[in-house]
Structures are given as structure tokens and as C-alpha cells.
Write an enzyme that holds these catalytic residues in place. Structure first.
Site, short mmCIF file in Angstrom:
data_model
loop_
_atom_site.label_atom_id
_atom_site.label_comp_id
_atom_site.label_asym_id
_atom_site.label_seq_id
_atom_site.Cartn_x
_atom_site.Cartn_y
_atom_site.Cartn_z
N HIS A 171 1.09 -1.16 0.10
CA HIS A 171 0.30 -0.28 -0.51
C HIS A 171 0.64 1.30 -0.20
O HIS A 171 0.23 2.14 -1.15
CB HIS A 171 -0.72 -0.28 1.14
CG HIS A 171 -1.98 -0.75 1.70
ND1 HIS A 171 -3.33 -0.92 1.13
CD2 HIS A 171 -1.82 -2.56 1.14
CE1 HIS A 171 -3.61 -1.85 0.83
NE2 HIS A 171 -2.83 -2.99 1.30
N ASP A 217 -5.35 5.83 1.06
CA ASP A 217 -6.34 4.32 0.68
C ASP A 217 -7.12 4.30 1.73
O ASP A 217 -7.99 4.60 2.52
CB ASP A 217 -5.04 3.57 1.75
CG ASP A 217 -4.69 1.85 1.56
OD1 ASP A 217 -6.13 1.79 1.28
OD2 ASP A 217 -3.49 1.93 0.78
#
Length: 189
Positions: free
Chosen positions: A23, A131
Site C-alpha cells: 500500500h 488509502d
């Protein structure tokens, strides 16, 4: 045009990945693309992951540029004895939902207060790229009054599995039960 005026004309994106290597890597690439298109970037990591960067790449590796900065927020977890290992996923997930909103909100306020100061050439924050696994950023964006874009750095198949899993649990389909050894042939209706 002086540097303060030039800075205030730039869009300032705060980019925050989930605290997991893939991520972080995907958000960092995305942040670099935004920077290349003229954005002032503040990239936010948890202290744990920020320290892993510094340990891996050297103490000055994240000094960055005047318009691409790295900031940290605490995750509220006790220091891990093994800095070379990934944090426990369940503890990190719990920390995301319970610990990260206040320090992230405080960071946004600090960045905007710094932009107002007379000596700073950093523009005020204009947007957040978060995110999708960091839902507290939605609350922070609403409270501060900033637009937010959720970025899911996973494959479409993974995203659909993540979104559909609660429905599968609700219907009793997942987790798979029974003594069957081959669940691949099981019909899901």
C-alpha cells in the site's frame, strides 16, 4: 512572483497509505505522479513504517524536496521488538480504527497553520488522497472541510472480495465449513 505567492498557487495533496508495504509503495508512486503534475505533496506514514524507511535507506533518505515532504503520525501501538518484520495485521487494523484519527487531524491542522505563517512557503492543504483502508480520513476531511479521494491500491478481484465478504458471512457461505476437502467445487448461490 515571490516564493510564498508561488507556493500558495500550488495544490497541496496529503497522501496517506495503509501501513502495509504494498500500500505504501503504490501510494508513493501515485504521489510522485501528482508531484510531477505540479502538486505540493505531504506523504504521511506511521512512525513505525517511517522508521523502517530510514533504517533501510539511510537517515537522510526522506529529506525530500521543499514541495515533497514526509510526515509521520503515531499508530498508538507499543514499539515492536523486530523492526525488520511487518506489524501484526490485526493490531495494525485495530490501530487504524481506534488511534489514527486524532493525530491525522492534528497534522492537517498543523500543515494549514504552517501555511499561514509568514515565513513558510508551503501552501495550505487543498485535498487528501487516502488509502481506502484508512476510513478515519473521511471523518478528518469532513471536519477540516477538505475534498477526499479514496485510493484502493489492490486488484479489482481483491477489492470485490473485500467488499463482498460481509455478504458471504451474512448468508453463511463464508467461512467455509464442513469436512469437505475440496471447496473449489462447491456451488455458491
Amino acid at each position: 512572483m515571490d516564493s510564498k505567492a508561488a507556493a500558495n498557487n500550488k495544490l497541496h495533496a496529503v497522501c496517506i497509505p495503509a501501513p502495509a508495504q504494498s500500500h505504501i509503495k503504490a501510494m508513493l508512486k501515485f504521489s510522485k505522479l501528482l508531484h510531477h503534475r505540479g502538486f505540493h505533496i505531504t506523504f504521511v506514514n506511521t512512525e513505525f513504517n517511517h522508521n523502517r524507511f530510514l533504517k533501510s535507506l539511510g537517515p537522510n533518505s526522506l529529506d525530500g524536496l521543499p514541495d515533497f515532504r514526509f510526515e509521520t503520525i503515531p499508530d498508538g501501538l507499543p514499539p515492536d521488538s523486530n523492526q525488520d518484520a511487518t506489524q501484526d495485521t490485526s493490531l495494525a487494523s485495530d490501530a487504524i480504527s481506534k488511534n489514527l484519527l486524532p493525530p491525522f487531524r492534528d497534522l492537517l491542522i498543523k500543515l494549514n497553520d504552517a501555511a499561514i505563517s509568514i515565513n513558510n512557503v508551503s501552501p495550505p492543504v487543498t485535498c487528501i488522497f487516502s488509502d481506502g483502508f484508512m476510513p478515519f480520513t473521511i471523518t478528518a476531511a469532513d471536519e477540516i472541510g477538505l475534498p477526499l479521494v479514496l485510493f484502493f491500491p489492490i486488484s479489482a478481484g481483491s477489492f470485490m472480495g473485500y467488499k463482498q465478504y460481509p455478504t458471504l458471512v451474512e448468508k453463511g457461505i463464508a467461512p467455509l465449513k464442513g469436512s469437505e476437502t475440496n471447496h473449489l467445487n462447491k456451488l455458491i448461490a
